[in-house]
Design a protein around this motif. Structure first.
Motif, short mmCIF file in Angstrom:
data_model
loop_
_atom_site.label_atom_id
_atom_site.label_comp_id
_atom_site.label_asym_id
_atom_site.label_seq_id
_atom_site.Cartn_x
_atom_site.Cartn_y
_atom_site.Cartn_z
N LEU A 198 0.88 -1.26 -0.02
CA LEU A 198 -0.16 0.11 0.03
C LEU A 198 0.83 1.27 -0.07
N THR A 199 1.85 1.35 0.88
CA THR A 199 2.85 2.40 0.75
C THR A 199 3.43 2.75 -0.58
N PHE A 200 3.97 1.32 -1.44
CA PHE A 200 4.47 1.64 -2.61
C PHE A 200 3.47 2.32 -3.44
N THR A 201 2.15 1.73 -3.27
CA THR A 201 1.19 2.19 -4.40
C THR A 201 1.08 3.66 -4.32
N LEU A 202 0.95 4.09 -2.95
CA LEU A 202 0.66 5.25 -2.72
C LEU A 202 1.83 6.26 -3.01
N SER A 203 2.90 5.97 -2.69
CA SER A 203 3.94 6.73 -3.42
C SER A 203 4.08 6.85 -4.90
N PHE A 204 4.08 5.54 -5.61
CA PHE A 204 4.23 5.57 -6.84
C PHE A 204 2.83 6.41 -7.49
N ASP A 205 1.88 6.80 -6.96
CA ASP A 205 0.78 7.42 -7.51
C ASP A 205 0.85 8.95 -7.39
N GLU A 206 1.33 9.31 -6.22
CA GLU A 206 1.18 10.62 -5.43
C GLU A 206 1.81 11.62 -6.53
N PHE A 207 1.22 12.69 -6.49
CA PHE A 207 1.63 13.80 -7.65
C PHE A 207 1.89 15.21 -6.82
N ILE A 208 0.83 15.66 -6.10
CA ILE A 208 0.84 16.80 -5.65
C ILE A 208 2.21 17.12 -4.67
N ILE A 209 2.63 16.46 -3.93
CA ILE A 209 3.84 16.80 -3.11
C ILE A 209 4.98 16.50 -3.97
N SER A 210 5.00 15.44 -5.04
CA SER A 210 6.06 15.17 -5.73
C SER A 210 6.23 16.54 -6.56
N TRP A 211 5.00 17.26 -7.15
CA TRP A 211 5.37 18.08 -8.09
C TRP A 211 6.20 19.35 -7.17
N PHE A 212 5.89 19.67 -5.74
CA PHE A 212 6.51 20.57 -5.08
C PHE A 212 7.95 20.34 -4.98
N VAL A 213 8.37 19.18 -4.64
CA VAL A 213 9.68 18.97 -4.06
C VAL A 213 10.42 17.94 -4.92
N SER A 214 10.23 17.67 -6.42
CA SER A 214 10.98 16.67 -6.99
C SER A 214 11.91 17.54 -7.92
N GLY A 215 11.72 18.71 -8.28
CA GLY A 215 12.66 19.52 -8.85
C GLY A 215 12.86 19.05 -10.57
N PHE A 216 14.09 18.78 -10.85
CA PHE A 216 14.22 18.36 -12.00
C PHE A 216 14.06 16.59 -12.37
N SER A 217 14.34 15.95 -11.01
CA SER A 217 14.11 14.65 -10.87
C SER A 217 12.63 14.26 -10.88
N GLU A 218 12.27 14.34 -11.99
CA GLU A 218 10.71 14.09 -11.94
C GLU A 218 10.09 12.59 -11.84
N THR A 219 9.14 12.56 -11.06
CA THR A 219 8.32 11.14 -10.97
C THR A 219 7.40 11.25 -12.07
N LEU A 220 6.87 9.88 -12.52
CA LEU A 220 6.04 9.81 -13.32
C LEU A 220 4.46 10.38 -13.38
N PRO A 221 4.04 10.70 -12.29
CA PRO A 221 2.73 11.48 -12.12
C PRO A 221 3.07 12.96 -12.61
N VAL A 222 4.34 13.72 -12.13
CA VAL A 222 4.74 15.01 -12.44
C VAL A 222 5.12 15.06 -14.03
N ARG A 223 5.79 13.99 -14.49
CA ARG A 223 5.95 14.12 -16.19
C ARG A 223 4.57 14.01 -16.88
N ILE A 224 3.59 13.21 -16.40
CA ILE A 224 2.32 13.11 -16.98
C ILE A 224 1.78 14.41 -17.25
#
Length: 268
Positions: A198-224
């Motif tokens: 469940l924690t993997f799924t939650l982290s894998f799908d999360e967008f809002i917080i990743s958008w704030f703190v990912s910078g140039f190292s984008e996760t998949l939701p941010v790239r989409i």
């Protein structure tokens, strides 16, 4: 009359359930359907079945790198969350203080904060400390809300294990470490696996917080999200379908372990 009214109510509830599920899953089903459409634009009539968008997806480095980043962060968050969750649950199991429930409620508070505010707060926190935005900051940020979830799941599982089992192990000469490894860990394994999934799924799908703190190292939701702002891209339907199947599979398996009464190799 009562039996007939009861049957009618059951039929109405089932129809309502079908419509509710259709309302929830219709957008996802449309996305999956158009991921196999040969036409570039998601419109009717259907132009023919094709796997071209999936073929382009796996040859598309703009999406593959964020996908790898999401997997790496998800695995790191999952492992860290179950370690923190299990140690926290083990401590709560043996702690003796009056406000244990209030402490547990406080641990759950990050899940009650709107993630927009949580992401903004984490961004300010990292900026004040001079920590650059990267996958490291995404990992720490996701751990803020994944660790409490893992704690609750594992703590619920540990509460089903009688303390008499630990006492029996102690009477047979087992130390605290042996009791932990040979008694508690095998019995709590379903909860640990469920928390990890469940924690993997939650982290894998999360967008809002990743958008704030990912910078140039984008996760998949941010790239989409960035790709959606630049226009329609049919490969998004393909990646959306894959992400959906990954998430729903992990969630279903996690529910199986949560409902499991016996740990592998042991009895609860």
């Amino acid at each position: 009359m009562k039996k007939r009214d009861g049957n009618l109510l059951n039929i109405v509830l089932r129809i309502y359930l079908v419509f509710a599920l259709f309302f929830l899953f219709a957008p996802i089903l449309v996305t999956i359907a158009f991921s196999f459409n040969s036409d570039r634009f998601p419109s009717l009539p259907w132009r023919g079945f094709s796997l071209c968008w999936y073929e382009q997806l796996f040859a598309y480095p703009v999406l593959m790198t964020p996908l790898k980043n999401s997997f790496l962060v998800g695995i790191a968050v999952s492992l860290s969350a179950i370690i923190l969750g299990f140690t926290g649950a083990y401590g709560l199991r043996h702690a003796r203080f009056r406000w244990k429930n209030i402490y547990l409620l406080g641990m759950m508070s990050p899940l009650a904060v709107p993630w927009m505010l949580l992401g903004l707060g984490l961004l300010i926190f990292f900026s004040r400390l001079g920590i650059p935005k990267s996958l490291f900051t995404v990992w720490i940020s996701h751990l803020v809300f994944c660790a409490p979830l893992a704690l609750v799941i594992i703590n619920t599982r540990l509460n089903t294990i009688p303390k008499s089992m630990e006492e029996a192990a102690s009477d047979l000469g087992a130390g605290h470490w042996q009791t932990l490894v040979k008694v508690l860990l095998p019995q709590s394994l379903p909860g640990i696996v469920a928390a990890a999934l469940l924690t993997f799924t939650l982290s894998f799908d999360e967008f809002i917080i990743s958008w704030f703190v990912s910078g140039f190292s984008e996760t998949l939701p941010v790239r989409i999200f960035a790709m959606m702002r630049s226009g329609t891209n049919p490969t998004l339907n393909a990646i959306g379908s894959i992400v959906f199947f990954i998430s729903i599979t992990f969630t279903v398996v996690a529910q199986f372990f949560i409902r499991s009464k016996n740990a592998p190799g042991g009895e609860s």
